[in-house]
Design an enzyme around this catalytic site. Sequence first.
Site, PDB file in Angstrom:
ATOM      1  N   TRP A  91       3.243   7.525   3.383  1.00 61.39           N
ATOM      2  CA  TRP A  91       2.220   7.219   2.407  1.00 61.39           C
ATOM      3  C   TRP A  91       1.064   7.948   3.353  1.00 61.39           C
ATOM      4  O   TRP A  91       0.896   6.988   4.395  1.00 61.39           O
ATOM      5  CB  TRP A  91       1.956   5.574   2.160  1.00 61.39           C
ATOM      6  CG  TRP A  91       0.806   5.441   1.234  1.00 61.39           C
ATOM      7  CD1 TRP A  91       0.832   5.352  -0.226  1.00 61.39           C
ATOM      8  CD2 TRP A  91      -0.558   4.900   1.529  1.00 61.39           C
ATOM      9  NE1 TRP A  91      -0.317   5.100  -0.700  1.00 61.39           N
ATOM     10  CE2 TRP A  91      -1.201   4.702   0.266  1.00 61.39           C
ATOM     11  CE3 TRP A  91      -1.004   4.550   2.718  1.00 61.39           C
ATOM     12  CZ2 TRP A  91      -2.577   4.425   0.392  1.00 61.39           C
ATOM     13  CZ3 TRP A  91      -2.383   4.136   2.773  1.00 61.39           C
ATOM     14  CH2 TRP A  91      -2.965   3.996   1.797  1.00 61.39           C
TER      15      TRP A  91
ATOM     16  N   ARG B  23       7.550   1.999  -0.682  1.00 65.25           N
ATOM     17  CA  ARG B  23       6.600   2.097   0.585  1.00 65.25           C
ATOM     18  C   ARG B  23       5.512   3.289   0.604  1.00 65.25           C
ATOM     19  O   ARG B  23       4.635   3.471   1.126  1.00 65.25           O
ATOM     20  CB  ARG B  23       7.101   1.905   1.861  1.00 65.25           C
ATOM     21  CG  ARG B  23       8.047   0.436   1.641  1.00 65.25           C
ATOM     22  CD  ARG B  23       8.646   0.496   3.009  1.00 65.25           C
ATOM     23  NE  ARG B  23       7.726  -0.058   4.003  1.00 65.25           N
ATOM     24  CZ  ARG B  23       7.369  -1.300   4.261  1.00 65.25           C
ATOM     25  NH1 ARG B  23       7.840  -2.252   3.703  1.00 65.25           N
ATOM     26  NH2 ARG B  23       6.368  -1.361   5.404  1.00 65.25           N
TER      27      ARG B  23
ATOM     28  N   CYS C  91       4.674   3.709   4.033  1.00 66.62           N
ATOM     29  CA  CYS C  91       5.419   4.321   4.746  1.00 66.62           C
ATOM     30  C   CYS C  91       6.933   3.444   5.092  1.00 66.62           C
ATOM     31  O   CYS C  91       6.880   2.467   5.309  1.00 66.62           O
ATOM     32  CB  CYS C  91       5.149   4.795   6.229  1.00 66.62           C
ATOM     33  SG  CYS C  91       3.875   5.929   6.054  1.00 66.62           S
TER      34      CYS C  91
ATOM     35  N   GLU D 163      -6.761  -8.077 -14.641  1.00 72.01           N
ATOM     36  CA  GLU D 163      -5.470  -7.467 -14.274  1.00 72.01           C
ATOM     37  C   GLU D 163      -5.053  -6.452 -15.372  1.00 72.01           C
ATOM     38  O   GLU D 163      -4.261  -5.603 -14.890  1.00 72.01           O
ATOM     39  CB  GLU D 163      -4.454  -8.804 -14.364  1.00 72.01           C
ATOM     40  CG  GLU D 163      -2.922  -8.517 -14.253  1.00 72.01           C
ATOM     41  CD  GLU D 163      -2.556  -7.648 -12.995  1.00 72.01           C
ATOM     42  OE1 GLU D 163      -3.402  -7.485 -11.998  1.00 72.01           O
ATOM     43  OE2 GLU D 163      -1.266  -7.263 -12.831  1.00 72.01           O
TER      44      GLU D 163
ATOM     45  N   LYS E 208      -3.947  -2.800 -14.098  1.00 73.90           N
ATOM     46  CA  LYS E 208      -2.491  -2.379 -14.320  1.00 73.90           C
ATOM     47  C   LYS E 208      -2.578  -0.988 -15.242  1.00 73.90           C
ATOM     48  O   LYS E 208      -1.866  -0.174 -14.878  1.00 73.90           O
ATOM     49  CB  LYS E 208      -1.872  -3.503 -15.317  1.00 73.90           C
ATOM     50  CG  LYS E 208      -0.074  -3.525 -15.471  1.00 73.90           C
ATOM     51  CD  LYS E 208       0.094  -4.630 -14.022  1.00 73.90           C
ATOM     52  CE  LYS E 208      -0.428  -4.341 -12.763  1.00 73.90           C
ATOM     53  NZ  LYS E 208      -0.163  -5.211 -11.749  1.00 73.90           N
TER      54      LYS E 208
ATOM     55  N   HIS F  32     -24.546  -8.222 -20.235  1.00 76.13           N
ATOM     56  CA  HIS F  32     -25.448  -8.106 -19.058  1.00 76.13           C
ATOM     57  C   HIS F  32     -25.516  -6.620 -18.551  1.00 76.13           C
ATOM     58  O   HIS F  32     -25.754  -6.490 -17.382  1.00 76.13           O
ATOM     59  CB  HIS F  32     -25.193  -8.991 -18.163  1.00 76.13           C
ATOM     60  CG  HIS F  32     -25.459 -10.562 -18.437  1.00 76.13           C
ATOM     61  ND1 HIS F  32     -26.823 -10.927 -18.766  1.00 76.13           N
ATOM     62  CD2 HIS F  32     -24.751 -11.555 -18.848  1.00 76.13           C
ATOM     63  CE1 HIS F  32     -26.775 -12.093 -19.163  1.00 76.13           C
ATOM     64  NE2 HIS F  32     -25.662 -12.520 -19.346  1.00 76.13           N
TER      65      HIS F  32
ATOM     66  N   ASN G 249       5.013   3.871  10.896  1.00 78.90           N
ATOM     67  CA  ASN G 249       4.348   3.403   9.693  1.00 78.90           C
ATOM     68  C   ASN G 249       3.087   2.359  10.159  1.00 78.90           C
ATOM     69  O   ASN G 249       3.255   1.689  11.271  1.00 78.90           O
ATOM     70  CB  ASN G 249       5.274   2.258   9.189  1.00 78.90           C
ATOM     71  CG  ASN G 249       4.707   1.311   8.087  1.00 78.90           C
ATOM     72  OD1 ASN G 249       3.593   1.611   7.572  1.00 78.90           O
ATOM     73  ND2 ASN G 249       5.294   0.202   7.721  1.00 78.90           N
ATOM     74  N   GLY G 250       1.933   2.760   9.714  1.00 76.68           N
ATOM     75  CA  GLY G 250       0.809   2.075  10.251  1.00 76.68           C
ATOM     76  C   GLY G 250      -0.337   3.148  10.661  1.00 76.68           C
ATOM     77  O   GLY G 250      -0.439   4.319   9.993  1.00 76.68           O
TER      78      GLY G 250
ATOM     79  N   LYS H 272       3.367   0.432  -2.350  1.00 79.62           N
ATOM     80  CA  LYS H 272       3.795  -0.882  -2.695  1.00 79.62           C
ATOM     81  C   LYS H 272       3.274  -2.119  -1.509  1.00 79.62           C
ATOM     82  O   LYS H 272       2.840  -3.292  -1.917  1.00 79.62           O
ATOM     83  CB  LYS H 272       5.367  -1.186  -2.815  1.00 79.62           C
ATOM     84  CG  LYS H 272       5.693  -2.753  -3.276  1.00 79.62           C
ATOM     85  CD  LYS H 272       5.645  -2.494  -4.777  1.00 79.62           C
ATOM     86  CE  LYS H 272       5.916  -3.949  -5.345  1.00 79.62           C
ATOM     87  NZ  LYS H 272       5.126  -4.249  -6.549  1.00 79.62           N
TER      88      LYS H 272
ATOM     89  N   GLU I  75      -3.920   1.799 -12.767  1.00 75.77           N
ATOM     90  CA  GLU I  75      -3.032   2.262 -11.807  1.00 75.77           C
ATOM     91  C   GLU I  75      -1.877   3.119 -12.125  1.00 75.77           C
ATOM     92  O   GLU I  75      -1.309   3.954 -11.548  1.00 75.77           O
ATOM     93  CB  GLU I  75      -2.588   1.230 -10.766  1.00 75.77           C
ATOM     94  CG  GLU I  75      -1.846   0.207 -11.374  1.00 75.77           C
ATOM     95  CD  GLU I  75      -1.232  -0.879 -10.450  1.00 75.77           C
ATOM     96  OE1 GLU I  75      -1.245  -0.473  -9.216  1.00 75.77           O
ATOM     97  OE2 GLU I  75      -1.119  -1.951 -10.642  1.00 75.77           O
TER      98      GLU I  75
HETATM   99  C1  F6R Z   1      -1.223  -3.770  -8.535  1.00 75.70           C
HETATM  100  C2  F6R Z   1      -0.606  -4.188  -7.111  1.00 75.70           C
HETATM  101  C3  F6R Z   1      -1.340  -4.213  -5.903  1.00 75.70           C
HETATM  102  C4  F6R Z   1      -0.912  -5.388  -4.872  1.00 75.70           C
HETATM  103  C5  F6R Z   1      -1.582  -5.770  -3.600  1.00 75.70           C
HETATM  104  C6  F6R Z   1      -1.164  -6.803  -2.934  1.00 75.70           C
HETATM  105  O1  F6R Z   1      -0.464  -3.573  -9.377  1.00 75.70           O
HETATM  106  O2  F6R Z   1       0.679  -4.224  -6.897  1.00 75.70           O
HETATM  107  O3  F6R Z   1      -2.889  -4.576  -6.211  1.00 75.70           O
HETATM  108  O4  F6R Z   1      -0.924  -6.789  -5.750  1.00 75.70           O
HETATM  109  O5  F6R Z   1      -1.568  -4.555  -2.823  1.00 75.70           O
HETATM  110  O6  F6R Z   1       0.123  -6.608  -2.441  1.00 75.70           O
HETATM  111  P1  F6R Z   1       0.780  -7.779  -2.058  1.00 75.70           P
HETATM  112  O7  F6R Z   1       0.911  -8.954  -3.119  1.00 75.70           O
HETATM  113  O8  F6R Z   1       2.008  -7.222  -1.062  1.00 75.70           O
HETATM  114  O9  F6R Z   1      -0.014  -8.370  -0.751  1.00 75.70           O
END
Ligand code: F6R
Length: 608
Positions: A74, A27, A2, A480, A484, A503, A98-99, A603, A487
């Site tokens: 969000w 956000r 948000c 990772e 990536k 395993h 927001n929250g 984000k 997502e």
């Molecule tokens: C994946 C991604 C998320 C963030 C996670 C932590 O591409 O961006 O997994 O890494 O939400 O966010 P921060 O780094 O802002 O604490």
Amino acid sequence: MCGIVGIVGNQPVAGRLVDALRRLEYRGYDSAGVATIHDGAMNRRRAKGKLFNLEKVLDDQPLDGAVGIAHTRWATHGVPNEDNAHPHFVEGVAVVHNGIIENFSELKDGLVADGATFTSQTDTEVVAQLIARHIRQGLDNRAAMLAALNEITGAYALVVMFRDDPGTIMAARFGPPLAVGFGRDEMFLGSDAIALSPFTNDIVYLVDGDCAIVHRTGAEIIDFAGNPVERPHQISQATAYMVDKGNHRHFMEKEIYEQPEVISHALSHYVDLASYSIRPDIAGIDFEHLKGLAISACGTAYLSGLVGKYWFERYARLPVEIDVASEFRYRELPLSKDQAALFISQSGETADTLASLRYCKDEGLSIGAVVNVSESTIAREADAVFPILAGPEIGVASTKAFTCQLAVLASLSIAAGRARGRITAEEEREMVRHLSEMPRIMSRVLNSIHDPIEQLSRELSKFRHVLYLGRGTSYPLALEGALKLKEISYIHAEGYAAGELKHGPIALIDETMPVIVIAPHDRFFEKTVSNMQEVAARGGKIIFITDEKGAAASKLETMATIVLPDVAEIIAPMVFSLPIQLLAYHTAVFMGTDVDQPRNLAKSVTVE
Ligand code: F6R
């Protein structure tokens, strides 16, 4: 998680509110809304989905007024639809939030018992209802706001507007960030300074427990008991151009291609290129006497920490305890004062990471923060801040923040190795020399792999499941890579330590599930090739990401082989991040997904 914004202005605000929301859309983008007061009437426009839907509504039905608030959502409580979109109106009170209001359910029961009618499923509406009830019962706006703040629990940044007082907006913070911007005869509120950057760079960040009463000519900040508090002004360096895509199709693409430049910038903060040494003044943590290091973070940031664990243990012989922050915070991990704790976060606002930090602080540990946003809460609460200097990362999927985090962790592990007598001056020089060559190598790699990766992505986009394998520091990269891909392309992907294949996951291998093997020609190479053989023997399709030596040494038939230059072990995780980022990016582009704003994600995750 948000984005919120407010303006008490001297000219129409709707356009500028939407403009600010555009910079906050990363956000959350489930719905958006804006409300203004004009000629004694409070009006709002709301729309489900992305901001452009709201813009279309505003084109048809513009809003006048020099005071207003706005929100991009969000969803937490209540599905993403227009009714649940903010601002929420109750009588003459408008709220954006927001929250999460944790006690909203019991508060709502009480309000309903009192005769309140709710028009949304959100927790936010409870705040508007509470304030409205207090006003109805005779409190003035300010007292009603404070009374409500003392009733709610949870994590929140709130901005509230009152129909009967168009010269004032009130705001409160307990958890998620909130910035007050001081303009000329106009005042602003926003979730971050970038949102406000075209309007002002004179910023005051509220801290938890602050309530701001904002008028056109200034702001009064009080605590929830009504006592005045002083907060320092800061001149923000944020500029609106920071959220410009340039000539790239997506922010994610821009951020992938920016990596050589931003890593070079980040490294210049940590390494002295004249002497090829880590700058002595960066530490902030007494590595020499440490008995252990606890690392905690979420998502991609956690995975950079996992690479860091390998480095700290190998180069500094420093034991590392690492966990995702949502587990770490509740594990009741026994910690001692001769350990330090490191928290990694791009945004510096992630709720679970912040809670883990506070747990370690209460245990008396010295706290380091590896963050991108240097004004963030995590940075402010740490004893030592290690900025990653990646610049604003707007694409929801983290790319340049990940590799900049790695560059900082590599520098810190070398510093720790030197402090603990585990790395000689000569070894330090050698490693720093490799780090300093990395931006140039990354540029070369980005140029050389673009075409083969694009071609491969077209193929990959036809599959529904993908497995990633790696060993050593390539294991977190496998995780990772899978994160990536899933997502942004919504293809199901799993990352495994290559040795774990037999395993369990080997049962999945057939021609419908490609296996992406990340294997530079390092000390684990032969073992990883054996795992590849196990895949090949079962008809699995292999995508091999390796270096020149690795490509020459492996005789296995693959679906595709991506060949990178031979690089030193210390920089391999950063260099090998590039093909996995680009592979996810181009696959998502072929799938036609919304690369920068993938579904259900946000984000900055400021709720648990
Ligand atoms: C994946 C991604 C998320 C963030 C996670 C932590 O591409 O961006 O997994 O890494 O939400 O966010 P921060 O780094 O802002 O604490």
